[in-house]
Design a protein around this motif. Sequence first.
Motif, mmCIF file in Angstrom:
data_model
loop_
_atom_site.group_PDB
_atom_site.id
_atom_site.type_symbol
_atom_site.label_atom_id
_atom_site.label_comp_id
_atom_site.label_asym_id
_atom_site.label_seq_id
_atom_site.Cartn_x
_atom_site.Cartn_y
_atom_site.Cartn_z
ATOM 1 N N ALA A 122 0.836 -1.211 0.000
ATOM 2 C CA ALA A 122 0.000 0.000 0.000
ATOM 3 C C ALA A 122 0.865 1.253 0.000
ATOM 4 N N GLU A 123 1.980 1.201 0.748
ATOM 5 C CA GLU A 123 2.875 2.354 0.797
ATOM 6 C C GLU A 123 3.558 2.558 -0.557
ATOM 7 N N VAL A 124 3.952 1.464 -1.172
ATOM 8 C CA VAL A 124 4.562 1.547 -2.505
ATOM 9 C C VAL A 124 3.573 2.157 -3.481
ATOM 10 N N GLU A 125 2.344 1.695 -3.454
ATOM 11 C CA GLU A 125 1.313 2.237 -4.344
ATOM 12 C C GLU A 125 1.087 3.718 -4.088
ATOM 13 N N ARG A 140 6.382 0.650 -12.960
ATOM 14 C CA ARG A 140 5.559 -0.518 -12.633
ATOM 15 C C ARG A 140 5.909 -1.675 -13.579
ATOM 16 N N ALA A 141 6.041 -1.374 -14.879
ATOM 17 C CA ALA A 141 6.329 -2.424 -15.862
ATOM 18 C C ALA A 141 7.685 -3.078 -15.603
ATOM 19 N N VAL A 142 8.709 -2.253 -15.358
ATOM 20 C CA VAL A 142 10.063 -2.786 -15.225
ATOM 21 C C VAL A 142 10.330 -3.336 -13.825
ATOM 22 N N ALA A 143 10.040 -2.528 -12.797
ATOM 23 C CA ALA A 143 10.422 -2.912 -11.437
ATOM 24 C C ALA A 143 9.415 -3.839 -10.762
ATOM 25 N N VAL A 144 8.143 -3.667 -11.059
ATOM 26 C CA VAL A 144 7.133 -4.472 -10.383
ATOM 27 C C VAL A 144 6.793 -5.721 -11.187
ATOM 28 N N GLU A 145 6.514 -5.540 -12.494
ATOM 29 C CA GLU A 145 6.102 -6.670 -13.330
ATOM 30 C C GLU A 145 7.285 -7.462 -13.876
ATOM 31 N N GLY A 146 8.482 -6.849 -13.855
ATOM 32 C CA GLY A 146 9.677 -7.551 -14.323
ATOM 33 C C GLY A 146 9.871 -7.546 -15.827
ATOM 34 N N SER A 147 9.202 -6.651 -16.539
ATOM 35 C CA SER A 147 9.389 -6.551 -17.991
ATOM 36 C C SER A 147 10.765 -5.979 -18.298
ATOM 37 N N SER A 148 11.303 -6.334 -19.444
ATOM 38 C CA SER A 148 12.595 -5.775 -19.862
ATOM 39 C C SER A 148 12.373 -4.369 -20.415
ATOM 40 N N ILE A 149 13.465 -3.659 -20.599
ATOM 41 C CA ILE A 149 13.396 -2.320 -21.185
ATOM 42 C C ILE A 149 12.791 -2.411 -22.580
ATOM 43 N N GLY A 150 13.240 -3.394 -23.363
ATOM 44 C CA GLY A 150 12.736 -3.561 -24.732
ATOM 45 C C GLY A 150 11.252 -3.874 -24.764
ATOM 46 N N GLU A 151 10.822 -4.777 -23.889
ATOM 47 C CA GLU A 151 9.395 -5.130 -23.841
ATOM 48 C C GLU A 151 8.553 -3.928 -23.443
ATOM 49 N N THR A 152 9.044 -3.174 -22.469
ATOM 50 C CA THR A 152 8.317 -1.988 -22.015
ATOM 51 C C THR A 152 8.251 -0.950 -23.126
ATOM 52 N N ALA A 153 9.363 -0.771 -23.831
ATOM 53 C CA ALA A 153 9.396 0.201 -24.928
ATOM 54 C C ALA A 153 8.386 -0.186 -26.006
ATOM 55 N N ASP A 154 8.360 -1.458 -26.357
ATOM 56 C CA ASP A 154 7.414 -1.917 -27.377
ATOM 57 C C ASP A 154 5.971 -1.716 -26.923
ATOM 58 N N THR A 159 10.866 4.688 -27.278
ATOM 59 C CA THR A 159 12.187 4.153 -27.573
ATOM 60 C C THR A 159 12.760 3.576 -26.284
ATOM 61 N N GLN A 160 13.730 2.694 -26.412
ATOM 62 C CA GLN A 160 14.359 2.128 -25.223
ATOM 63 C C GLN A 160 15.050 3.220 -24.410
ATOM 64 N N GLY A 161 15.624 4.194 -25.103
ATOM 65 C CA GLY A 161 16.259 5.312 -24.398
ATOM 66 C C GLY A 161 15.251 6.103 -23.576
ATOM 67 N N ALA A 162 14.067 6.345 -24.135
ATOM 68 C CA ALA A 162 13.028 7.079 -23.406
ATOM 69 C C ALA A 162 12.557 6.283 -22.195
ATOM 70 N N VAL A 163 12.477 4.959 -22.323
ATOM 71 C CA VAL A 163 12.084 4.126 -21.185
ATOM 72 C C VAL A 163 13.138 4.236 -20.086
ATOM 73 N N ARG A 164 14.413 4.169 -20.461
ATOM 74 C CA ARG A 164 15.484 4.270 -19.462
ATOM 75 C C ARG A 164 15.445 5.617 -18.748
ATOM 76 N N ALA A 170 11.900 8.247 -12.483
ATOM 77 C CA ALA A 170 10.962 7.696 -11.499
ATOM 78 C C ALA A 170 11.718 7.245 -10.250
ATOM 79 N N PHE A 171 12.828 6.534 -10.437
ATOM 80 C CA PHE A 171 13.613 6.086 -9.287
ATOM 81 C C PHE A 171 14.162 7.277 -8.503
ATOM 82 N N ALA A 172 14.653 8.286 -9.215
ATOM 83 C CA ALA A 172 15.201 9.469 -8.545
ATOM 84 C C ALA A 172 14.118 10.168 -7.732
ATOM 85 N N SER A 173 12.950 10.300 -8.313
ATOM 86 C CA SER A 173 11.841 10.956 -7.624
ATOM 87 C C SER A 173 11.407 10.158 -6.391
#
Length: 182
Positions: A122-125, A140-154, A159-164, A170-173
């Motif tokens: 609940a705190e994470v949410e 959520r896609a990468v860290a929670v669901e475990g999707s790769s950068i490429g899968e998330t980008a698709d 682009t993969q760069g935009a996902v990164r 998000a992590f910094a925030s």
Amino acid sequence: MDERERRWAQLMQGALAGDSAAYERLLREIAPALRLVVQRRLARLGAPTAECEDIVQETLLAVHLKRQSWRSGDPLGPWLWTIARNKMIDHLRRRGRRVEVSVEDFAEVLAAPEERPGTEAAEVEKHLALLPEKQRDVLRAVAVEGSSIGETADRMQMTQGAVRVSLHRAFASLSARLRNDG
């Protein structure tokens, strides 16, 4: 001049004379040869061989654009390899001297971070809800669901760069918020 060189030179002469079938055949013959040479050179330089196809495509485009500069009667190979070499140098310069290593290669070696007490779902949410939508979706896609950068980008049509970048922001925030809360 060996048989392959003779054949390539004849095909290029035909292509320059307007024979589109000869030009198509030439491109079909030189592409695998280029691919092999570029892969070997990248491997020798310690660069990712996955970048081979980009360099081959850039070389084929340059061959198309510069085909009038080839001197009829000269072997095609040295002209072609020079273009490929220059395209590889350009590509590696644009890439810089960074070495890319996948985190997945070290997943079992890296120590798992200790869980912070009180970081319930609940705190994470609650913290995720404070992020901008795109950052929240990427995290959520990468860290929670475990999707790769490429899968998330698709999936997110980014682009993969935009996902990164979104993931990093998000992590910094979240990190800043958790420091302020803790």
